[in-house]
Design a protein around this motif. Structure first.
Motif, PDB file in Angstrom:
ATOM      1  N   ALA A 174     -93.666  99.811 -97.109  1.00 34.31           N
ATOM      2  CA  ALA A 174     -93.472  99.770 -95.743  1.00 34.31           C
ATOM      3  C   ALA A 174     -92.758 100.692 -94.864  1.00 34.31           C
ATOM      4  O   ALA A 174     -92.540 100.885 -93.625  1.00 34.31           O
ATOM      5  N   TYR A 175     -91.621 101.163 -95.785  1.00 35.15           N
ATOM      6  CA  TYR A 175     -90.703 102.069 -94.482  1.00 35.15           C
ATOM      7  C   TYR A 175     -92.011 103.482 -94.459  1.00 35.15           C
ATOM      8  O   TYR A 175     -91.434 104.054 -92.991  1.00 35.15           O
ATOM      9  N   ASP A 176     -92.833 103.875 -95.090  1.00 34.04           N
ATOM     10  CA  ASP A 176     -93.826 104.721 -94.399  1.00 34.04           C
ATOM     11  C   ASP A 176     -94.676 104.050 -93.493  1.00 34.04           C
ATOM     12  O   ASP A 176     -95.704 105.214 -93.196  1.00 34.04           O
ATOM     13  N   PHE A 177     -95.118 103.285 -93.376  1.00 31.51           N
ATOM     14  CA  PHE A 177     -95.841 102.231 -93.093  1.00 31.51           C
ATOM     15  C   PHE A 177     -94.895 101.947 -91.199  1.00 31.51           C
ATOM     16  O   PHE A 177     -96.793 101.430 -90.038  1.00 31.51           O
ATOM     17  N   PHE A 178     -93.774 101.778 -91.359  1.00 30.50           N
ATOM     18  CA  PHE A 178     -93.218 101.952 -89.937  1.00 30.50           C
ATOM     19  C   PHE A 178     -93.321 102.383 -88.659  1.00 30.50           C
ATOM     20  O   PHE A 178     -93.658 101.948 -87.547  1.00 30.50           O
ATOM     21  N   GLN A 209     -96.404 103.572 -87.663  1.00 27.73           N
ATOM     22  CA  GLN A 209     -97.738 103.561 -87.008  1.00 27.73           C
ATOM     23  C   GLN A 209     -97.598 101.801 -87.079  1.00 27.73           C
ATOM     24  O   GLN A 209     -97.782 101.887 -85.438  1.00 27.73           O
ATOM     25  N   LEU A 210     -96.844 100.821 -87.777  1.00 26.34           N
ATOM     26  CA  LEU A 210     -96.935  99.675 -86.800  1.00 26.34           C
ATOM     27  C   LEU A 210     -95.821  99.674 -85.960  1.00 26.34           C
ATOM     28  O   LEU A 210     -96.326  98.606 -84.793  1.00 26.34           O
ATOM     29  N   SER A 211     -94.843 100.264 -85.903  1.00 29.60           N
ATOM     30  CA  SER A 211     -94.363 100.175 -84.117  1.00 29.60           C
ATOM     31  C   SER A 211     -95.298 100.681 -83.117  1.00 29.60           C
ATOM     32  O   SER A 211     -94.673 100.750 -81.817  1.00 29.60           O
ATOM     33  N   ARG A 212     -95.590 102.063 -83.627  1.00 30.75           N
ATOM     34  CA  ARG A 212     -96.983 102.053 -82.310  1.00 30.75           C
ATOM     35  C   ARG A 212     -97.400 101.385 -82.348  1.00 30.75           C
ATOM     36  O   ARG A 212     -97.829 101.557 -80.768  1.00 30.75           O
ATOM     37  N   ARG A 213     -98.416 100.618 -83.045  1.00 31.70           N
ATOM     38  CA  ARG A 213     -99.389  99.951 -82.502  1.00 31.70           C
ATOM     39  C   ARG A 213     -98.967  98.581 -81.714  1.00 31.70           C
ATOM     40  O   ARG A 213     -99.257  97.227 -81.295  1.00 31.70           O
ATOM     41  N   ASN A 214     -97.725  98.652 -82.048  1.00 30.80           N
ATOM     42  CA  ASN A 214     -96.950  96.839 -81.148  1.00 30.80           C
ATOM     43  C   ASN A 214     -95.225  97.578 -81.005  1.00 30.80           C
ATOM     44  O   ASN A 214     -94.039  97.065 -81.664  1.00 30.80           O
ATOM     45  N   PRO A 215     -95.358  97.943 -80.163  1.00 33.73           N
ATOM     46  CA  PRO A 215     -94.264  98.898 -79.360  1.00 33.73           C
ATOM     47  C   PRO A 215     -93.081  97.797 -78.875  1.00 33.73           C
ATOM     48  O   PRO A 215     -91.954  98.248 -78.627  1.00 33.73           O
ATOM     49  N   ASP A 216     -93.468  96.181 -78.459  1.00 34.46           N
ATOM     50  CA  ASP A 216     -92.713  95.967 -77.649  1.00 34.46           C
ATOM     51  C   ASP A 216     -91.789  94.565 -78.728  1.00 34.46           C
ATOM     52  O   ASP A 216     -91.474  93.736 -78.986  1.00 34.46           O
TER      53      ASP A 216
END
Length: 187
Positions: A72-76, A78-85
């Motif tokens: 998930a470290y590598d996915f973080f 992308q995840l934070s860009r899709r759910n910025p808040d």
């Protein structure tokens, strides 16, 4: 497969993406989320989490680091860009200090290591909910922290002293919220 752990959408106060491949631990975390008013959506792989975040934004994300199809470290990012808040909480059984520091510098809300104490997990979810309410400009729950004018003033002062990373002494009688203030400053 994305699984709904709580079908009662209307009663959920916040949506929570739970990415965890250990079914027993996922059930435990989901119960904490439900008790705090949330609707947990479980994904067991990064691929499932990618599909879930493509369909909807989540209010809170609880993320295991070591999953069957990757870290998930590598996915973080992308995840934070899709759910910025959305506050993102990493939960891992194999902690890595360098990763924890890098993630925190890039906006990770908290980094917990397994085995996680239920009280620590609950406190972390509550802090994340408080952050969500602050971002939304909502008033805290009447039964929640910060409901009184005095506590709101103290939390305001805590926000002012937190950025300089100064040493802060918090004094008060037992049960007055010293630990909450310390955590607010730390966050």
């Amino acid at each position: 497969m994305v699984a709904r752990l709580d079908e009662n959408v209307e009663s959920a106060g916040f949506s929570c993406l739970l990415v965890e491949d250990d079914a027993a631990f996922a059930a435990l975390v989901a119960q904490v989320v439900r008790e705090e008013g949330g609707q947990p959506i479980l994904c067991q792989t990064l691929a499932e989490a990618t599909a879930a975040t493509a369909q909807k934004a989540f209010d809170l994300i609880l993320l295991d680091n070591h999953l069957p199809d990757g870290k998930a470290y590598d996915f973080f990012g992308q995840l934070s860009r899709r759910n910025p808040d959305a506050p993102i909480i990493m939960i891992t059984g194999l902690p890595d200090l360098a990763e924890a520091i890098a993630l925190t510098r890039n906006g990770l809300f908290d980094y917990l290591t397994k085995p996680v104490e239920i009280d620590d997990l609950t406190a972390c979810v509550r802090r994340a909910r408080l952050r969500l309410r602050q971002r939304a400009g909502d008033e805290p729950d009447a039964d929640g922290v910060g409901a009184s004018p005095a506590m709101r003033e103290i939390l305001h002062v805590a926000q002012q002293v937190a950025p300089p990373r100064a040493t802060v002494l918090i004094q008060g009688e037992s049960g007055t919220g010293k630990e909450l203030i310390a955590k607010a400053i730390h966050q």
